[in-house]
Design a protein around this motif. Structure first.
Motif, PDB file in Angstrom:
ATOM      1  N   GLN A  18      -9.127  73.645  46.138  1.00  0.00           N
ATOM      2  CA  GLN A  18     -10.526  73.221  46.273  1.00  0.00           C
ATOM      3  C   GLN A  18     -10.962  72.342  45.097  1.00  0.00           C
ATOM      4  OE1 GLN A  18     -13.105  76.561  47.152  1.00  0.00           O
ATOM      5  NE2 GLN A  18     -12.046  77.006  49.081  1.00  0.00           N
ATOM      6  N   GLN A  19     -10.049  71.514  44.650  1.00  0.00           N
ATOM      7  CA  GLN A  19     -10.331  70.527  43.619  1.00  0.00           C
ATOM      8  C   GLN A  19     -10.734  69.223  44.325  1.00  0.00           C
ATOM      9  OE1 GLN A  19     -10.294  70.786  40.245  1.00  0.00           O
ATOM     10  NE2 GLN A  19      -9.767  72.957  40.266  1.00  0.00           N
ATOM     11  N   TRP A  20     -11.975  69.215  44.824  1.00  0.00           N
ATOM     12  CA  TRP A  20     -12.382  68.154  45.748  1.00  0.00           C
ATOM     13  C   TRP A  20     -12.498  66.793  45.066  1.00  0.00           C
ATOM     14  CZ3 TRP A  20     -11.067  69.889  50.048  1.00  0.00           C
ATOM     15  CH2 TRP A  20     -11.272  71.227  50.398  1.00  0.00           C
ATOM     16  N   LEU A  31     -10.135  54.393  58.108  1.00  0.00           N
ATOM     17  CA  LEU A  31     -11.597  54.411  58.095  1.00  0.00           C
ATOM     18  C   LEU A  31     -12.119  55.845  58.128  1.00  0.00           C
ATOM     19  CD1 LEU A  31     -12.200  51.405  60.504  1.00  0.00           C
ATOM     20  CD2 LEU A  31     -12.847  51.495  58.089  1.00  0.00           C
ATOM     21  N   VAL A  32     -11.447  56.692  58.886  1.00  0.00           N
ATOM     22  CA  VAL A  32     -11.795  58.117  58.903  1.00  0.00           C
ATOM     23  C   VAL A  32     -11.492  58.747  57.549  1.00  0.00           C
ATOM     24  CG1 VAL A  32     -11.248  60.360  59.931  1.00  0.00           C
ATOM     25  CG2 VAL A  32     -11.469  58.334  61.385  1.00  0.00           C
ATOM     26  N   LEU A  33     -10.353  58.391  56.965  1.00  0.00           N
ATOM     27  CA  LEU A  33      -9.939  58.952  55.681  1.00  0.00           C
ATOM     28  C   LEU A  33     -10.951  58.611  54.578  1.00  0.00           C
ATOM     29  CD1 LEU A  33      -7.583  60.453  54.204  1.00  0.00           C
ATOM     30  CD2 LEU A  33      -6.641  58.198  53.687  1.00  0.00           C
ATOM     31  N   ILE A  34     -11.468  57.397  54.600  1.00  0.00           N
ATOM     32  CA  ILE A  34     -12.472  57.012  53.596  1.00  0.00           C
ATOM     33  C   ILE A  34     -13.712  57.896  53.719  1.00  0.00           C
ATOM     34  CG2 ILE A  34     -14.007  55.172  52.814  1.00  0.00           C
ATOM     35  CD1 ILE A  34     -11.851  53.173  53.781  1.00  0.00           C
ATOM     36  N   ASP A  35     -14.163  58.104  54.949  1.00  0.00           N
ATOM     37  CA  ASP A  35     -15.331  58.972  55.149  1.00  0.00           C
ATOM     38  C   ASP A  35     -15.040  60.405  54.709  1.00  0.00           C
ATOM     39  OD1 ASP A  35     -16.990  56.981  56.061  1.00  0.00           O
ATOM     40  OD2 ASP A  35     -16.474  57.286  58.176  1.00  0.00           O
ATOM     41  N   GLU A  36     -13.820  60.859  54.951  1.00  0.00           N
ATOM     42  CA  GLU A  36     -13.443  62.195  54.481  1.00  0.00           C
ATOM     43  C   GLU A  36     -13.516  62.256  52.955  1.00  0.00           C
ATOM     44  OE1 GLU A  36      -9.571  63.124  55.881  1.00  0.00           O
ATOM     45  OE2 GLU A  36     -10.172  63.366  57.986  1.00  0.00           O
ATOM     46  N   GLY A  37     -13.036  61.209  52.304  1.00  0.00           N
ATOM     47  CA  GLY A  37     -13.070  61.174  50.849  1.00  0.00           C
ATOM     48  C   GLY A  37     -14.493  61.188  50.313  1.00  0.00           C
ATOM     49  N   ILE A  38     -15.391  60.461  50.983  1.00  0.00           N
ATOM     50  CA  ILE A  38     -16.792  60.453  50.563  1.00  0.00           C
ATOM     51  C   ILE A  38     -17.396  61.851  50.732  1.00  0.00           C
ATOM     52  CG2 ILE A  38     -19.081  59.542  51.112  1.00  0.00           C
ATOM     53  CD1 ILE A  38     -17.706  56.879  51.843  1.00  0.00           C
ATOM     54  N   ALA A  39     -17.042  62.514  51.853  1.00  0.00           N
ATOM     55  CA  ALA A  39     -17.536  63.880  52.066  1.00  0.00           C
ATOM     56  C   ALA A  39     -16.979  64.837  51.014  1.00  0.00           C
ATOM     57  CB  ALA A  39     -17.152  64.349  53.472  1.00  0.00           C
ATOM     58  N   ASP A  40     -15.719  64.685  50.668  1.00  0.00           N
ATOM     59  CA  ASP A  40     -15.128  65.532  49.624  1.00  0.00           C
ATOM     60  C   ASP A  40     -15.819  65.300  48.280  1.00  0.00           C
ATOM     61  OD1 ASP A  40     -13.267  66.702  51.332  1.00  0.00           O
ATOM     62  OD2 ASP A  40     -11.766  65.143  50.968  1.00  0.00           O
ATOM     63  N   ALA A  41     -16.116  64.030  47.986  1.00  0.00           N
ATOM     64  CA  ALA A  41     -16.818  63.730  46.739  1.00  0.00           C
ATOM     65  C   ALA A  41     -18.193  64.386  46.719  1.00  0.00           C
ATOM     66  CB  ALA A  41     -16.945  62.219  46.560  1.00  0.00           C
ATOM     67  N   GLY A  42     -18.808  64.494  47.890  1.00  0.00           N
ATOM     68  CA  GLY A  42     -20.116  65.125  47.982  1.00  0.00           C
ATOM     69  C   GLY A  42     -20.103  66.604  47.659  1.00  0.00           C
ATOM     70  N   LYS A  43     -18.928  67.215  47.703  1.00  0.00           N
ATOM     71  CA  LYS A  43     -18.818  68.638  47.363  1.00  0.00           C
ATOM     72  C   LYS A  43     -18.832  68.861  45.848  1.00  0.00           C
ATOM     73  CE  LYS A  43     -15.886  69.322  51.453  1.00  0.00           C
ATOM     74  NZ  LYS A  43     -14.518  69.665  51.934  1.00  0.00           N
ATOM     75  N   VAL A  44     -18.698  67.756  45.100  1.00  0.00           N
ATOM     76  CA  VAL A  44     -18.684  67.843  43.635  1.00  0.00           C
ATOM     77  C   VAL A  44     -20.094  67.572  43.128  1.00  0.00           C
ATOM     78  CG1 VAL A  44     -17.692  66.919  41.514  1.00  0.00           C
ATOM     79  CG2 VAL A  44     -16.290  67.059  43.591  1.00  0.00           C
ATOM     80  N   THR A  45     -20.691  68.525  42.447  1.00  0.00           N
ATOM     81  CA  THR A  45     -22.067  68.366  41.968  1.00  0.00           C
ATOM     82  C   THR A  45     -22.160  67.577  40.672  1.00  0.00           C
ATOM     83  OG1 THR A  45     -21.911  70.515  40.835  1.00  0.00           O
ATOM     84  CG2 THR A  45     -22.800  70.500  43.091  1.00  0.00           C
ATOM     85  N   THR A  66     -15.725  58.623  37.093  1.00  0.00           N
ATOM     86  CA  THR A  66     -17.137  58.450  37.463  1.00  0.00           C
ATOM     87  C   THR A  66     -17.317  58.469  38.979  1.00  0.00           C
ATOM     88  OG1 THR A  66     -17.499  57.132  35.470  1.00  0.00           O
ATOM     89  CG2 THR A  66     -19.163  56.987  37.206  1.00  0.00           C
ATOM     90  N   LYS A  67     -18.104  59.387  39.439  1.00  0.00           N
ATOM     91  CA  LYS A  67     -18.293  59.603  40.878  1.00  0.00           C
ATOM     92  C   LYS A  67     -18.935  58.396  41.557  1.00  0.00           C
ATOM     93  CE  LYS A  67     -20.650  62.838  44.029  1.00  0.00           C
ATOM     94  NZ  LYS A  67     -21.445  64.095  44.082  1.00  0.00           N
ATOM     95  N   SER A  68     -20.007  57.865  40.970  1.00  0.00           N
ATOM     96  CA  SER A  68     -20.726  56.755  41.595  1.00  0.00           C
ATOM     97  C   SER A  68     -19.833  55.528  41.745  1.00  0.00           C
ATOM     98  CB  SER A  68     -21.972  56.408  40.783  1.00  0.00           C
ATOM     99  OG  SER A  68     -21.623  56.053  39.449  1.00  0.00           O
ATOM    100  N   SER A  69     -18.946  55.303  40.788  1.00  0.00           N
ATOM    101  CA  SER A  69     -18.041  54.148  40.859  1.00  0.00           C
ATOM    102  C   SER A  69     -17.062  54.290  42.009  1.00  0.00           C
ATOM    103  CB  SER A  69     -17.289  53.990  39.534  1.00  0.00           C
ATOM    104  OG  SER A  69     -18.167  53.719  38.471  1.00  0.00           O
ATOM    105  N   TRP A  70     -16.531  55.487  42.194  1.00  0.00           N
ATOM    106  CA  TRP A  70     -15.587  55.702  43.282  1.00  0.00           C
ATOM    107  C   TRP A  70     -16.273  55.598  44.645  1.00  0.00           C
ATOM    108  CZ3 TRP A  70     -10.693  55.047  43.488  1.00  0.00           C
ATOM    109  CH2 TRP A  70      -9.892  55.266  42.366  1.00  0.00           C
TER     110      TRP A  70
END
Length: 532
Positions: free
Chosen positions: A111-113, A164-178, A194-198
């Motif tokens: 769970q190291q998102w 394209l699906v994988l990118i959205d998955e990555g954005i969702a995973d990044a959203g799990k990091v506060t 840096t989260k915003s840069s990624w």
């Protein structure tokens, strides 16, 4: 060549990770199939480094196809060999992608998102690049790594959909990091975690992919691009947010830009492309002094002694190389980390406003390994690229975006980026007046052009601004046919629409070996799925 490139990858990896515990990094390579929790912080940056290190053949070869340099005489004449891109292909699969799968699988289990999201973004970028270069490639079965050495080919169009699906998955995973960082700064070579840069990089990659497929599905591309822009999704919007790899300046072990390593020695690998030099020279483009360094003030084409020092090689010239190692022009300060050319140019006219001799007090010299820093860059997705993509999409898809403003912003961003880089690496800055004046002159041409002419200006300036990333220029040229390139002197084949597969893959993978020769012939003449 293969041995040299592999040695380069190992040296580059070791040096750039020196601050992270080199001993532990060696331990990872000794046992890559059993990473522990602590090793994610070492494995992720190793994927980022191998991603760029394995691009040497790919970048140099495609830069030759689009006449920005001459890596080999055969490629300059559109002839491919089976091992031309083997190191890139083999390295991507055996190193970068294999390790990315480990980061994703182990990061998910732990769970190291943050690690998972960065790895997914990197994976999406690399696989999209490989589809763009080779067309149909192993994807689904390739994820099995060493467990399946005979991976089958997947259709490039199908892979794009999954990415394209994988990118959205990555954005969702990044959203799990506060936190504001996805991973520790030491674990991320590109953005320091840096989260915003990624997130900006991920959205910019989506924009790039949707623009890439505009010929085969214009309605979908237009809708998707409009959606990205209207939603306010963050894109790379400043030069500080560029998705760019920065090389080091060490010589022993050597982690310098590979173009610097190849040219700043007695035995040089490259020629400058004469058509590239002439384009910049004839258009009064000040970037010529940054891109090219002259070793001799009067050398010229075909080893002449009465020219202006810009000595390159015409595309498609199949003649043997003369004794000219100390005379040919070499890579300059940008992007290779070489020298800034501050020598007078002897045949400028009063019409030259921006490429002039003001302050030109230097002199040509034969370059050595100690010249320049070598701390060059690899521009993967930049602020300028994003603006050019938006301009192209506005002109071709009626996205409602401001094509003129994006065109202006793109050129300005590129000039500022080159100027800032040069100032930090022993070169000279471009004045604000020069940048503004040069851009305004282009805007006058833009305003006077019809839609076709506007697109030609956009793609020509993107062609120039993307110098250092031959893959992106190769994509653009195949998609638009712009800019018009010089006719080859002595072609051996037609312009390659795909790259040859790795000879190693053809020999070792039973899926390929049955019809390997036919596959290679087809690669030269078969468009990738988005090239309609």
């Amino acid at each position: 060549m293969k041995l040299r490139n592999k040695r380069y990858i190992l040296l580059l990896t070791g040096v750039l990770l020196a601050g992270s515990s080199c001993k532990k990094f060696v331990d990872i390579n000794a046992d890559p199939n059993n990473p522990t929790t602590a090793q994610l912080s070492l494995l992720l940056p190793s994927t980022e480094i191998s991603l760029v290190a394995n691009m040497y053949q790919l970048n140099s070869g495609t830069s030759t196809f689009v006449q920005q340099t001459v890596f080999s005489t055969g490629q300059s004449r559109f002839q491919q060999q089976g091992d031309d891109f083997s190191n890139s292909w083999d390295g991507f699969y055996s190193q970068t992608l294999n390790d990315l799968e480990l980061v994703i699988s182990n990061g998910t289990a732990q769970q190291q998102w943050g690690y998972v999201s960065v790895a997914k973004f990197e994976k999406a970028y690399l696989y999209s690049l490989m589809v763009d270069m080779w067309g149909d490639i192993p994807y689904a079965s390739a994820e099995q790594g060493r467990q399946n050495p005979n991976a089958a080919l997947d259709k490039g169009a199908d892979i794009y959909e999954k990415l394209l699906v994988l990118i959205d998955e990555g954005i969702a995973d990044a959203g799990k990091v506060t936190a504001t960082t996805l991973v520790p700064s030491s674990a991320d070579v590109f953005y320091g975690g840096t989260k915003s840069s990624w997130i900006s990089m991920a959205n910019s990659l989506k924009l790039k992919l949707y623009n890439q497929i505009r010929l085969v599905d214009p309605a979908r591309s237009a809708t998707a691009i409009k959606g990205i822009i209207s939603s306010g999704a963050p894109l790379i919007s400043s030069n500080t947010g560029d998705f760019t790899f920065k090389f080091g300046s060490n010589q022993n072990p050597n982690n310098r830009h590979p173009w610097h390593r190849a040219d700043y020695q007695a035995g040089k690998t490259f020629y400058a492309s004469q058509s590239w030099i002439d384009m910049l020279f004839n258009s009064d483009d000040p970037r010529l002094r940054y891109f090219i360094f002259r070793q001799n003030a009067t050398a010229g084409l075909n080893n002449s002694t009465n020219s202006n020092g810009y000595y390159g090689r015409n595309p498609g010239d199949g003649t043997a190389a003369p004794a000219d190692q100390s005379r040919r022009s070499v890579f300059g300060i940008y992007p290779a980390g070489g020298l800034y050319d501050n020598s007078p140019i002897n045949n400028l006219t009063d019409a030259n406003i921006y490429l002039d001799n003001t302050g030109a007090t230097g002199s040509a010299k034969v370059v050595a390994v100690t010249d320049g820093t070598g701390a060059g860059i690899m521009p993967l997705i930049t602020n300028a690229m994003v603006k050019f993509i938006r301009a192209e999409a506005a002109l071709t898809l009626a996205t409602g975006d401001d094509a003129r403003q994006n065109f202006s912003d793109a050129v300005t961003a590129n000039l500022n980026s080159i100027s800032t880089y040069a100032a930090a690496n022993g070169g000279t800055t471009l004045s604000v007046t020069a940048i503004t004046g040069f851009v305004n002159r282009l805007l006058e041409q833009y305003d006077a052009a019809d839609n076709s002419g506007k697109l030609n200006l956009v793609m020509t300036q993107k062609y120039i601004a993307d110098f250092g990333n031959g893959m992106e220029v190769y994509n653009d040229y195949r998609r638009t046919g712009l800019p018009v390139l010089r006719t080859l002197l002595s072609p051996l084949n037609v312009f390659p629409l795909r790259l040859y597969y790795s000879q190693t893959e053809l020999s070792a993978n039973t899926f390929f070996s049955a019809n390997g020769s036919q596959l290679q012939v087809a690669q030269q003449i078969t468009p990738v799925f988005w090239d309609k």
